[in-house]
Design a protein around this motif. Structure first.
Motif, PDB file in Angstrom:
ATOM      1  N   GLY A  30      46.984  39.710  33.584  1.00 59.37           N
ATOM      2  CA  GLY A  30      46.831  38.600  34.528  1.00 59.37           C
ATOM      3  C   GLY A  30      47.514  37.339  34.040  1.00 59.37           C
ATOM      4  N   VAL A  31      47.405  37.073  32.754  1.00 57.87           N
ATOM      5  CA  VAL A  31      48.057  35.899  32.177  1.00 57.87           C
ATOM      6  C   VAL A  31      49.571  36.082  32.202  1.00 57.87           C
ATOM      7  CG1 VAL A  31      48.387  34.553  30.051  1.00 57.87           C
ATOM      8  CG2 VAL A  31      46.072  35.216  30.777  1.00 57.87           C
ATOM      9  N   ALA A  36      46.719  34.083  36.168  1.00 52.81           N
ATOM     10  CA  ALA A  36      45.654  33.367  35.452  1.00 52.81           C
ATOM     11  C   ALA A  36      46.267  32.704  34.228  1.00 52.81           C
ATOM     12  CB  ALA A  36      44.553  34.325  35.032  1.00 52.81           C
ATOM     13  N   SER A  37      45.563  31.711  33.732  1.00 49.04           N
ATOM     14  CA  SER A  37      45.948  31.116  32.452  1.00 49.04           C
ATOM     15  C   SER A  37      44.820  31.419  31.472  1.00 49.04           C
ATOM     16  CB  SER A  37      46.148  29.603  32.587  1.00 49.04           C
ATOM     17  OG  SER A  37      44.902  28.947  32.722  1.00 49.04           O
ATOM     18  N   VAL A  38      45.093  31.240  30.222  1.00 51.38           N
ATOM     19  CA  VAL A  38      44.076  31.509  29.198  1.00 51.38           C
ATOM     20  C   VAL A  38      42.834  30.665  29.470  1.00 51.38           C
ATOM     21  CG1 VAL A  38      43.566  31.378  26.731  1.00 51.38           C
ATOM     22  CG2 VAL A  38      45.798  32.201  27.499  1.00 51.38           C
ATOM     23  N   LYS A  39      43.016  29.436  29.959  1.00 52.86           N
ATOM     24  CA  LYS A  39      41.889  28.550  30.249  1.00 52.86           C
ATOM     25  C   LYS A  39      40.978  29.105  31.346  1.00 52.86           C
ATOM     26  CE  LYS A  39      44.402  24.397  28.987  1.00 52.86           C
ATOM     27  NZ  LYS A  39      45.005  23.154  29.479  1.00 52.86           N
ATOM     28  N   ASP A  40      41.529  29.929  32.247  1.00 53.26           N
ATOM     29  CA  ASP A  40      40.724  30.494  33.339  1.00 53.26           C
ATOM     30  C   ASP A  40      39.573  31.350  32.837  1.00 53.26           C
ATOM     31  OD1 ASP A  40      42.332  29.275  35.212  1.00 53.26           O
ATOM     32  OD2 ASP A  40      43.568  31.056  35.552  1.00 53.26           O
ATOM     33  N   PHE A  41      39.690  31.875  31.649  1.00 57.31           N
ATOM     34  CA  PHE A  41      38.669  32.774  31.131  1.00 57.31           C
ATOM     35  C   PHE A  41      37.518  32.030  30.472  1.00 57.31           C
ATOM     36  CE2 PHE A  41      42.607  35.227  31.375  1.00 57.31           C
ATOM     37  CZ  PHE A  41      42.206  36.136  32.332  1.00 57.31           C
ATOM     38  N   LEU A  42      37.623  30.708  30.430  1.00 56.41           N
ATOM     39  CA  LEU A  42      36.501  29.912  29.939  1.00 56.41           C
ATOM     40  C   LEU A  42      35.370  29.891  30.956  1.00 56.41           C
ATOM     41  CD1 LEU A  42      38.460  26.874  28.459  1.00 56.41           C
ATOM     42  CD2 LEU A  42      37.401  28.768  27.211  1.00 56.41           C
ATOM     43  N   PRO A  50      41.123  41.727  39.356  1.00 55.22           N
ATOM     44  CA  PRO A  50      41.248  42.957  38.550  1.00 55.22           C
ATOM     45  C   PRO A  50      40.449  42.934  37.244  1.00 55.22           C
ATOM     46  CG  PRO A  50      43.376  42.338  39.421  1.00 55.22           C
ATOM     47  CD  PRO A  50      42.440  41.179  39.708  1.00 55.22           C
ATOM     48  N   SER A  51      40.457  41.800  36.547  1.00 55.20           N
ATOM     49  CA  SER A  51      39.678  41.755  35.306  1.00 55.20           C
ATOM     50  C   SER A  51      38.226  41.373  35.579  1.00 55.20           C
ATOM     51  CB  SER A  51      40.310  40.805  34.287  1.00 55.20           C
ATOM     52  OG  SER A  51      40.437  39.505  34.804  1.00 55.20           O
ATOM     53  N   ALA A  52      37.967  40.619  36.640  1.00 57.76           N
ATOM     54  CA  ALA A  52      36.589  40.245  36.973  1.00 57.76           C
ATOM     55  C   ALA A  52      35.747  41.468  37.311  1.00 57.76           C
ATOM     56  CB  ALA A  52      36.575  39.258  38.141  1.00 57.76           C
ATOM     57  N   SER A  53      36.346  42.446  37.995  1.00 59.93           N
ATOM     58  CA  SER A  53      35.574  43.652  38.328  1.00 59.93           C
ATOM     59  C   SER A  53      35.201  44.426  37.072  1.00 59.93           C
ATOM     60  CB  SER A  53      36.346  44.539  39.314  1.00 59.93           C
ATOM     61  OG  SER A  53      37.523  45.050  38.717  1.00 59.93           O
ATOM     62  N   VAL A  54      36.074  44.416  36.076  1.00 62.68           N
ATOM     63  CA  VAL A  54      35.761  45.086  34.816  1.00 62.68           C
ATOM     64  C   VAL A  54      34.685  44.309  34.068  1.00 62.68           C
ATOM     65  CG1 VAL A  54      36.652  45.996  32.648  1.00 62.68           C
ATOM     66  CG2 VAL A  54      38.095  46.033  34.681  1.00 62.68           C
ATOM     67  N   ALA A  55      34.797  42.976  34.073  1.00 66.38           N
ATOM     68  CA  ALA A  55      33.787  42.146  33.401  1.00 66.38           C
ATOM     69  C   ALA A  55      32.413  42.388  34.012  1.00 66.38           C
ATOM     70  CB  ALA A  55      34.171  40.669  33.496  1.00 66.38           C
ATOM     71  N   ARG A  56      32.352  42.497  35.332  1.00 66.27           N
ATOM     72  CA  ARG A  56      31.070  42.756  35.998  1.00 66.27           C
ATOM     73  C   ARG A  56      30.572  44.168  35.675  1.00 66.27           C
ATOM     74  NH1 ARG A  56      26.373  41.954  36.603  1.00 66.27           N
ATOM     75  NH2 ARG A  56      25.370  42.554  38.530  1.00 66.27           N
ATOM     76  N   SER A  57      31.476  45.102  35.574  1.00 65.36           N
ATOM     77  CA  SER A  57      31.088  46.469  35.222  1.00 65.36           C
ATOM     78  C   SER A  57      30.498  46.508  33.812  1.00 65.36           C
ATOM     79  CB  SER A  57      32.293  47.411  35.324  1.00 65.36           C
ATOM     80  OG  SER A  57      31.897  48.743  35.130  1.00 65.36           O
ATOM     81  N   ILE A  58      31.072  45.710  32.909  1.00 60.63           N
ATOM     82  CA  ILE A  58      30.521  45.630  31.546  1.00 60.63           C
ATOM     83  C   ILE A  58      29.110  45.063  31.600  1.00 60.63           C
ATOM     84  CG2 ILE A  58      30.722  44.438  29.324  1.00 60.63           C
ATOM     85  CD1 ILE A  58      33.799  44.723  29.667  1.00 60.63           C
ATOM     86  N   MET A  59      28.909  44.029  32.387  1.00 55.80           N
ATOM     87  CA  MET A  59      27.554  43.464  32.509  1.00 55.80           C
ATOM     88  C   MET A  59      26.574  44.519  33.009  1.00 55.80           C
ATOM     89  SD  MET A  59      27.893  39.519  33.771  1.00 55.80           S
ATOM     90  CE  MET A  59      29.014  39.756  35.118  1.00 55.80           C
ATOM     91  N   ASN A  60      27.021  45.356  33.933  1.00 53.07           N
ATOM     92  CA  ASN A  60      26.164  46.432  34.436  1.00 53.07           C
ATOM     93  C   ASN A  60      25.744  47.394  33.334  1.00 53.07           C
ATOM     94  OD1 ASN A  60      27.711  46.989  37.719  1.00 53.07           O
ATOM     95  ND2 ASN A  60      26.363  45.391  37.017  1.00 53.07           N
TER      96      ASN A  60
END
Length: 135
Positions: A30-31, A36-42, A50-60
């Motif tokens: 994404g970067v 996205a920029s690196v700051k977006d992940f703060l 695409p990466s947000a869906s994986v992040a949510r899957s990890i939370m699950n």
């Protein structure tokens, strides 16, 4: 046979590790693509889909599976990790893999919901098996 209960646990942990690797790869992509920029992940709320869906899957993987981890250890400690418990544990892990796969690919909510419900039912069955064992 008692230690066989830990193979599904190991498989579940491998899923979590694989999701972390996938999230990292999607964030880097994404970067690099300028989405996205690196700051977006703060602030995760501005993370690209695409990466947000994986992040949510990890939370699950740290919600319902926590109860799975606990019941497998309790079954082992009390000598209740027999064939049925191991079979149910593998069934639970299979639903988590399927749920994660849907989450990070097509992300169809109703399909994810069905897979979650199946995993939830199996996890409840593991707890009922544990309760019956210690009764």
């Amino acid at each position: 046979m008692q230690t066989a209960i830990f193979w599904p646990v190991i498989a579940q942990v491998l899923l979590v590790h694989a999701l972390y690797i996938l999230m990292l790869r999607r964030r880097i992509a994404g970067v690099r693509a300028g989405a996205a920029s690196v700051k977006d992940f703060l602030i995760p709320s501005v993370e690209p889909a695409p990466s947000a869906s994986v992040a949510r899957s990890i939370m699950n993987q740290f919600e319902l599976p926590v109860l799975f981890y606990l019941v497998t250890v309790l079954l082992f400690l009390t000598g209740g990790a027999g064939f049925l418990a191991v079979l149910l544990a593998w069934g639970f892990v299979a639903t988590r893999y399927a749920h994660a796969l849907v989450h990070v690919t097509v992300n169809r909510l109703f399909l994810r919901q069905k897979l979650f419900i199946a995993g939830f039912a199996i996890e409840v069955a593991l707890w009922l098996l544990f309760a019956a064992h210690i009764l």
